[in-house]
Motif scaffolding. Sequence first.
Motif, mmCIF file in Angstrom:
data_model
loop_
_atom_site.group_PDB
_atom_site.id
_atom_site.type_symbol
_atom_site.label_atom_id
_atom_site.label_comp_id
_atom_site.label_asym_id
_atom_site.label_seq_id
_atom_site.Cartn_x
_atom_site.Cartn_y
_atom_site.Cartn_z
ATOM 1 N N CYS A 1 -10.566 0.326 3.386
ATOM 2 C CA CYS A 1 -9.189 0.147 3.096
ATOM 3 C C CYS A 1 -8.618 1.654 2.780
ATOM 4 C CB CYS A 1 -9.117 -0.826 2.014
ATOM 5 S SG CYS A 1 -7.231 -1.152 1.512
ATOM 6 N N HIS B 1 -3.291 -8.414 1.417
ATOM 7 C CA HIS B 1 -2.807 -7.189 0.435
ATOM 8 C C HIS B 1 -1.358 -7.782 -0.034
ATOM 9 C CE1 HIS B 1 -4.723 -3.484 0.646
ATOM 10 N NE2 HIS B 1 -5.253 -3.776 1.971
ATOM 11 N N HIS C 1 -7.233 -9.161 6.369
ATOM 12 C CA HIS C 1 -7.227 -8.197 5.457
ATOM 13 C C HIS C 1 -5.993 -7.744 4.720
ATOM 14 C CE1 HIS C 1 -8.947 -4.105 3.842
ATOM 15 N NE2 HIS C 1 -7.819 -4.102 3.982
ATOM 16 N N GLU C 2 -5.149 -7.426 5.889
ATOM 17 C CA GLU C 2 -3.679 -7.014 5.605
ATOM 18 C C GLU C 2 -2.944 -8.004 5.017
ATOM 19 O OE1 GLU C 2 -3.307 -4.167 5.953
ATOM 20 O OE2 GLU C 2 -5.135 -3.804 7.190
ATOM 21 N N GLN D 1 0.710 -1.243 0.116
ATOM 22 C CA GLN D 1 -0.040 -0.184 -0.073
ATOM 23 C C GLN D 1 0.884 1.126 -0.027
ATOM 24 O OE1 GLN D 1 -2.685 -1.373 3.668
ATOM 25 N NE2 GLN D 1 -4.056 -0.088 2.159
#
Length: 184
Positions: A99, A145, A141-142, A54
């Motif tokens: 997000c 990524h 969720h992380e 990110q």
Amino acid sequence: MAILKVARMGHPVLRRKCAPIAPSQITGAKIQGLIRDMFETMAEYSGVGLAAPQVHNPVRLAIAGGEVDGDGEPVYRVVINPEITVLDDDHKLGMYEGCLSVPGLRGWVERPAKIRVKAWNEKGQEEVFTLEGFPAIVMQHECDHLDGVLYVDRITDMTRFAFETEADRFLEEADLDPEDEAED
Ligand code: NI
């Protein structure tokens, strides 16, 4: 320390499978600097977690929050090269996820509620721990990524994908408090 630019959905860095980090490099200046900058960036944007891709670094490193310590203070875990094992595939937990790379939107996602995580921490030590409930959702969720997966990929009902303000007004109450709704 620096606040880093956050990649938004559509940038290819968010869709790559990220590269592992050599454990011997974890305590080096480059990775330690990245971790510090990620903490600063996450705080700036009030994130509960942040993954390295990110901030345009496609390596297997993420910060995940959602836990509190004995004094009620938030706890954030740094995970490097994490491996997740689902401990209870029958028990799913659904919530409206957001997000920093998909600003202004929320979507309903259901994930396993209990997981085991094996990862290296920021000190270069290998750890195994169990998470349940909200912290387990944040961690999944992380870690998604790191494989180029966004929460939007996991929305199964597109009627529950909405702008944040509309989700707050129209969707959350109905989904999260079905009993309260029924009593009205
Ligand atoms: Ni995210």
